[in-house]
Design an enzyme around this catalytic site. Structure first.
Site, PDB file in Angstrom:
ATOM      1  N   ARG A  67       1.104  14.582  13.077  1.00  0.00           N
ATOM      2  CA  ARG A  67       1.523  14.346  11.685  1.00  0.00           C
ATOM      3  C   ARG A  67       1.720  15.656  10.900  1.00  0.00           C
ATOM      4  NH1 ARG A  67      -1.507   9.090   9.328  1.00  0.00           N
ATOM      5  NH2 ARG A  67       0.535   8.769   8.363  1.00  0.00           N
ATOM      6  N   PRO A  68       2.595  16.540  11.369  1.00  0.00           N
ATOM      7  CA  PRO A  68       2.865  17.785  10.631  1.00  0.00           C
ATOM      8  C   PRO A  68       3.577  17.514   9.306  1.00  0.00           C
ATOM      9  CG  PRO A  68       4.406  17.545  12.443  1.00  0.00           C
ATOM     10  CD  PRO A  68       3.447  16.406  12.566  1.00  0.00           C
ATOM     11  N   ILE A  69       3.671  18.533   8.450  1.00  0.00           N
ATOM     12  CA  ILE A  69       4.368  18.339   7.164  1.00  0.00           C
ATOM     13  C   ILE A  69       5.523  19.346   7.030  1.00  0.00           C
ATOM     14  CG2 ILE A  69       2.380  17.333   5.968  1.00  0.00           C
ATOM     15  CD1 ILE A  69       1.993  20.111   4.635  1.00  0.00           C
ATOM     16  N   ASP A  70       6.045  19.797   8.172  1.00  0.00           N
ATOM     17  CA  ASP A  70       7.109  20.812   8.130  1.00  0.00           C
ATOM     18  C   ASP A  70       8.364  20.347   7.398  1.00  0.00           C
ATOM     19  OD1 ASP A  70       7.134  19.108  10.583  1.00  0.00           O
ATOM     20  OD2 ASP A  70       9.107  20.025  10.805  1.00  0.00           O
ATOM     21  N   GLN A  71       8.670  19.053   7.457  1.00  0.00           N
ATOM     22  CA  GLN A  71       9.878  18.564   6.774  1.00  0.00           C
ATOM     23  C   GLN A  71       9.691  18.537   5.263  1.00  0.00           C
ATOM     24  OE1 GLN A  71      12.890  17.787   8.600  1.00  0.00           O
ATOM     25  NE2 GLN A  71      11.577  18.982   9.970  1.00  0.00           N
TER      26      GLN A  71
ATOM     27  N   ARG B  79      -9.074   0.264   3.816  1.00  0.00           N
ATOM     28  CA  ARG B  79      -8.161   1.225   3.178  1.00  0.00           C
ATOM     29  C   ARG B  79      -6.816   0.579   2.882  1.00  0.00           C
ATOM     30  NH1 ARG B  79      -6.716   6.148   6.336  1.00  0.00           N
ATOM     31  NH2 ARG B  79      -5.268   6.143   4.600  1.00  0.00           N
TER      32      ARG B  79
ATOM     33  N   CYS C 216      -4.668   8.343   9.015  1.00  0.00           N
ATOM     34  CA  CYS C 216      -4.998   7.799  10.340  1.00  0.00           C
ATOM     35  C   CYS C 216      -4.669   8.790  11.452  1.00  0.00           C
ATOM     36  CB  CYS C 216      -4.230   6.502  10.565  1.00  0.00           C
ATOM     37  SG  CYS C 216      -4.835   5.165   9.534  1.00  0.00           S
TER      38      CYS C 216
ATOM     39  N   ARG D  49      -3.531  10.192   3.698  1.00  0.00           N
ATOM     40  CA  ARG D  49      -2.306  10.983   3.923  1.00  0.00           C
ATOM     41  C   ARG D  49      -1.531  11.172   2.618  1.00  0.00           C
ATOM     42  NH1 ARG D  49       0.677  13.758   7.637  1.00  0.00           N
ATOM     43  NH2 ARG D  49      -1.494  14.327   7.711  1.00  0.00           N
TER      44      ARG D  49
ATOM     45  N   ASP E 240       4.052   0.376  12.145  1.00  0.00           N
ATOM     46  CA  ASP E 240       2.789  -0.144  11.601  1.00  0.00           C
ATOM     47  C   ASP E 240       2.496  -1.561  12.072  1.00  0.00           C
ATOM     48  OD1 ASP E 240       3.069   1.461   8.321  1.00  0.00           O
ATOM     49  OD2 ASP E 240       2.602   2.223  10.323  1.00  0.00           O
TER      50      ASP E 240
ATOM     51  N   LYS F  99       0.842  -1.211   0.000  1.00  0.00           N
ATOM     52  CA  LYS F  99       0.000   0.000   0.000  1.00  0.00           C
ATOM     53  C   LYS F  99       0.871   1.253   0.000  1.00  0.00           C
ATOM     54  CE  LYS F  99      -1.701   1.881   3.994  1.00  0.00           C
ATOM     55  NZ  LYS F  99      -1.473   3.323   4.151  1.00  0.00           N
ATOM     56  N   ASN F 100       1.875   1.308   0.882  1.00  0.00           N
ATOM     57  CA  ASN F 100       2.618   2.557   1.065  1.00  0.00           C
ATOM     58  C   ASN F 100       3.613   2.839  -0.050  1.00  0.00           C
ATOM     59  OD1 ASN F 100       1.082   3.135   3.250  1.00  0.00           O
ATOM     60  ND2 ASN F 100       2.567   2.382   4.753  1.00  0.00           N
TER      61      ASN F 100
ATOM     62  N   ILE G 104       7.449   6.591  17.355  1.00  0.00           N
ATOM     63  CA  ILE G 104       7.242   7.330  16.101  1.00  0.00           C
ATOM     64  C   ILE G 104       6.021   8.239  16.180  1.00  0.00           C
ATOM     65  CG2 ILE G 104       6.902   7.122  13.609  1.00  0.00           C
ATOM     66  CD1 ILE G 104       9.571   5.969  14.410  1.00  0.00           C
TER      67      ILE G 104
HETATM   68  C1  EPZ Z   1       4.246   6.784   6.468  1.00  0.00           C
HETATM   69  O1  EPZ Z   1       3.553   7.858   7.081  1.00  0.00           O
HETATM   70  C2  EPZ Z   1       3.217   5.671   6.343  1.00  0.00           C
HETATM   71  N1  EPZ Z   1       2.102   6.125   5.510  1.00  0.00           N
HETATM   72  C3  EPZ Z   1       2.707   5.293   7.729  1.00  0.00           C
HETATM   73  O2  EPZ Z   1       1.840   4.175   7.560  1.00  0.00           O
HETATM   74  C4  EPZ Z   1       3.882   4.856   8.601  1.00  0.00           C
HETATM   75  O3  EPZ Z   1       3.401   4.607   9.901  1.00  0.00           O
HETATM   76  C5  EPZ Z   1       4.925   5.978   8.635  1.00  0.00           C
HETATM   77  O4  EPZ Z   1       5.333   6.318   7.298  1.00  0.00           O
HETATM   78  C6  EPZ Z   1       6.174   5.565   9.398  1.00  0.00           C
HETATM   79  O5  EPZ Z   1       6.729   4.418   8.812  1.00  0.00           O
HETATM   80  C7  EPZ Z   1       2.263   6.120   4.165  1.00  0.00           C
HETATM   81  O6  EPZ Z   1       3.320   5.765   3.661  1.00  0.00           O
HETATM   82  C8  EPZ Z   1       1.090   6.586   3.349  1.00  0.00           C
HETATM   83  P1  EPZ Z   1       6.603   9.879   8.636  1.00  0.00           P
HETATM   84  P2  EPZ Z   1       4.260   9.320   7.118  1.00  0.00           P
HETATM   85  O7  EPZ Z   1       6.642  11.140   7.854  1.00  0.00           O
HETATM   86  O8  EPZ Z   1       5.044   9.507   5.892  1.00  0.00           O
HETATM   87  C9  EPZ Z   1       6.846  13.141  12.066  1.00  0.00           C
HETATM   88  C10 EPZ Z   1      -0.107   2.943   7.678  1.00  0.00           C
HETATM   89  O9  EPZ Z   1      -0.672   2.431   8.652  1.00  0.00           O
HETATM   90  N2  EPZ Z   1       6.902  14.135  10.961  1.00  0.00           N
HETATM   91  O10 EPZ Z   1       7.691   8.879   8.470  1.00  0.00           O
HETATM   92  O11 EPZ Z   1       3.205  10.300   7.471  1.00  0.00           O
HETATM   93  C11 EPZ Z   1       5.513  12.424  12.122  1.00  0.00           C
HETATM   94  O12 EPZ Z   1       4.547  13.189  12.843  1.00  0.00           O
HETATM   95  C12 EPZ Z   1       0.445   4.340   7.811  1.00  0.00           C
HETATM   96  O13 EPZ Z   1       0.088   2.402   6.562  1.00  0.00           O
HETATM   97  C13 EPZ Z   1       7.127  15.458  11.265  1.00  0.00           C
HETATM   98  O14 EPZ Z   1       7.265  15.843  12.438  1.00  0.00           O
HETATM   99  O15 EPZ Z   1       5.223   9.131   8.364  1.00  0.00           O
HETATM  100  C14 EPZ Z   1       5.880  11.147  12.807  1.00  0.00           C
HETATM  101  O16 EPZ Z   1       5.933  11.385  14.200  1.00  0.00           O
HETATM  102  C15 EPZ Z   1       0.139   4.979   9.153  1.00  0.00           C
HETATM  103  N3  EPZ Z   1       7.190  16.360  10.240  1.00  0.00           N
HETATM  104  C16 EPZ Z   1       7.288  10.858  12.301  1.00  0.00           C
HETATM  105  O17 EPZ Z   1       7.781  12.111  11.815  1.00  0.00           O
HETATM  106  C17 EPZ Z   1       7.052  15.982   8.930  1.00  0.00           C
HETATM  107  O18 EPZ Z   1       7.132  16.846   8.036  1.00  0.00           O
HETATM  108  C18 EPZ Z   1       7.337   9.839  11.164  1.00  0.00           C
HETATM  109  O19 EPZ Z   1       6.421  10.260  10.183  1.00  0.00           O
HETATM  110  C19 EPZ Z   1       6.818  14.615   8.644  1.00  0.00           C
HETATM  111  C20 EPZ Z   1       6.756  13.715   9.673  1.00  0.00           C
END
Ligand code: EPZ
Length: 428
Positions: free
Chosen positions: A123-127, A399, A118, A94, A307, A23-24, A329
């Site tokens: 889940r911010p997008i600042d990065q 989903r 979810c 997402r 996950d 999926k991801n 995480i």
């Molecule tokens: C991906 O989410 C996956 N989703 C998630 O799977 C998975 O849990 C996650 O990666 C971690 O492996 C998809 O690929 C669609 P991250 P993502 O950015 O990209 C913080 C599932 O069940 N962060 O690696 O959103 C964030 O809040 C889903 O299939 C920032 O602070 O995860 C988290 O604490 C759920 N700023 C950590 O980093 C940012 O700009 C990791 O998030 C981005 C993230």
């Protein structure tokens, strides 16, 4: 009317089943097809709601698509006529934010509605924004939309991620494929699906080195072309089924897998006393007695996947002894625990740590899914519990798991999808 799962528990899972596409990886590769300006044929897609939503957003942007029900999508993005994906569809998952990286690279501007996904933390997008701005884009987030523009194109640069982010790593990679010069992502995510997206972009003619390590280098190229590609097997579906096999004291072989993607889970299962046998493209999981208690801390790949934390918590709920699970995480990924306590689990939560005191058995009752992997955890609980378990809100499960009840029933489970009664809706 919504569906629910009804599970008659206590059956050991036995036999073998094929795992489907990731999926991801799929939800990032499909938006990346925008960069082809041609036809891509993408195979081994999981037949799940999230893939259909991404397909519908591609069509709203003007792509032509053909989707057959064995998981192959043909997508022609030659004549894309919009760089704005602002429909309600974006809020349903997402991964809709990957359209920003891809559209920004192709058109020099992009706009999408803020993503959904979810509810497991802020889940911010600042990065993501940090990466795009470092390459010269102007990014704004207002009125529920993300807008990015770089009328003179993007310029490659070094980007130091403040934390490991799967989404931001992929989104910066997408934006960088046409940037002028080299973009280096330092502290990049190394998940299998990050590598899969990089391999798809390489198939289209992108220049990317280092995917799967913590330093990825993308050299901008003027154009990309269409390609044929098959998505990797789903690491998390594989892990969920391995955990279900161990939880029901069964003996299950999973085919079409990449065993090393599951090394962290396999290591923990072996610590629990579960027997795991691995071949070139299969994993066999079997167990007799109760698992031993262990300590788990979720980490970015190759650490223990967040996950799989929720299904693993359920497996450990009937282990011998007390296990300690640290969710490092996401801030709110223990909601499933409130539900499995109703089934007899004895778990205390202190901030990011759950202490799971093993009990002899769980007993079935009515529970509700609060997010995708919490739903998967409740399926594992229902399979291992005595009696009948009803799982509500299974739209979350649909989903991300491709026909999960068919796979489980082929292994000897007794799980059926039933329409909910009207009055049940008010409780869930
Ligand atoms: C991906 O989410 C996956 N989703 C998630 O799977 C998975 O849990 C996650 O990666 C971690 O492996 C998809 O690929 C669609 P991250 P993502 O950015 O990209 C913080 C599932 O069940 N962060 O690696 O959103 C964030 O809040 C889903 O299939 C920032 O602070 O995860 C988290 O604490 C759920 N700023 C950590 O980093 C940012 O700009 C990791 O998030 C981005 C993230």
């Amino acid at each position: 009317m919504a569906d629910k799962f009804v599970i008659n528990g206590g059956h050991a899972l036995t036999g073998s089943v094929d795992v489907t596409g990731a999926k991801n990886a799929a939800v990032a590769i499909l938006p990346a097809a925008i960069l082809a300006r041609g036809v891509c044929v993408i195979e081994n897609l999981p037949r799940i709601a999230d893939v259909l939503i991404i397909r519908d957003i591609l069509m709203e942007l003007g792509a032509r698509t053909e989707y057959d029900d064995n998981g192959t999508l043909t997508v022609d993005t030659t004549h894309l006529d919009s760089s704005h994906a602002t429909s309600e569809l974006c809020k349903r998952l997402r991964a809709s934010y990957y359209f920003i990286g891809a559209l920004l690279a192709r058109f020099g501007e992009a706009e999408t509605a803020l993503p959904g996904g979810c509810a497991i933390g802020e889940r911010p997008i600042d990065q993501h924004i940090k990466g795009w701005e470092a390459m010269g884009a102007k990014v704004s987030v207002e009125y529920g939309k993300i807008r990015a523009e770089a009328p003179n194109g993007l310029k490659g640069c070094d980007i130091y991620m403040d934390l490991v982010s799967v989404g931001a790593t992929i989104n910066i990679m997408l934006a960088a494929v046409h940037a002028q010069g080299v973009t280096t992502i330092v502290n990049a995510a190394k998940e299998p699906h990050v590598v899969d997206v990089a391999n798809f972009l390489l198939c289209m003619g992108a220049k990317i080195k280092g995917a799967g390590t913590d330093i990825i280098r993308i050299t901008g190229v003027p154009r990309l072309h269409g390609c044929n590609y098959a998505v990797i097997p789903d690491q998390i579906e594989t892990g969920t089924l391995m955990i279900a096999a161990a939880a029901t004291r069964g003996d299950v072989t999973l085919h079409n897998v990449i065993p090393r993607h599951l090394d962290a889970l396999t290591a923990k299962l072996l610590e629990m006393g579960v027997i795991v046998e691995e071949g070139a493209d299969y994993l066999r999981v079997r167990t007799e007695g109760r698992p031993h208690a262990v300590r788990i801390k979720t980490m970015p790949y190759p650490g223990f996947p967040t996950d799989l934390q929720q299904p693993a918590t359920v497996l450990l709920s009937t282990a011998e002894g007390a296990s300690m699970i640290t969710e490092s995480i996401f801030e709110q990924r223990f909601k499933h625990i409130h539900e499995i306590r109703r089934m007899g689990a004895d778990i205390t939560i202190e901030d990011k740590v759950a202490v799971v005191h093993g009990v002899p058995r769980l007993t079935g009752t009515s529970v509700r899914a609060t997010d995708l992997r919490a739903g998967a955890a409740l399926i594992v609980a229902g399979l291992m519990a005595d009696g009948t378990t009803e799982i509500h809100n299974i739209k979350y499960i649909d989903r991300g798991y491709d026909h999960i009840e068919d796979k489980l029933n082929s292994l000897g489970a007794d799980i059926s999808r039933v329409k909910e009664e009207a009055d049940e809706r008010e409780f869930y």
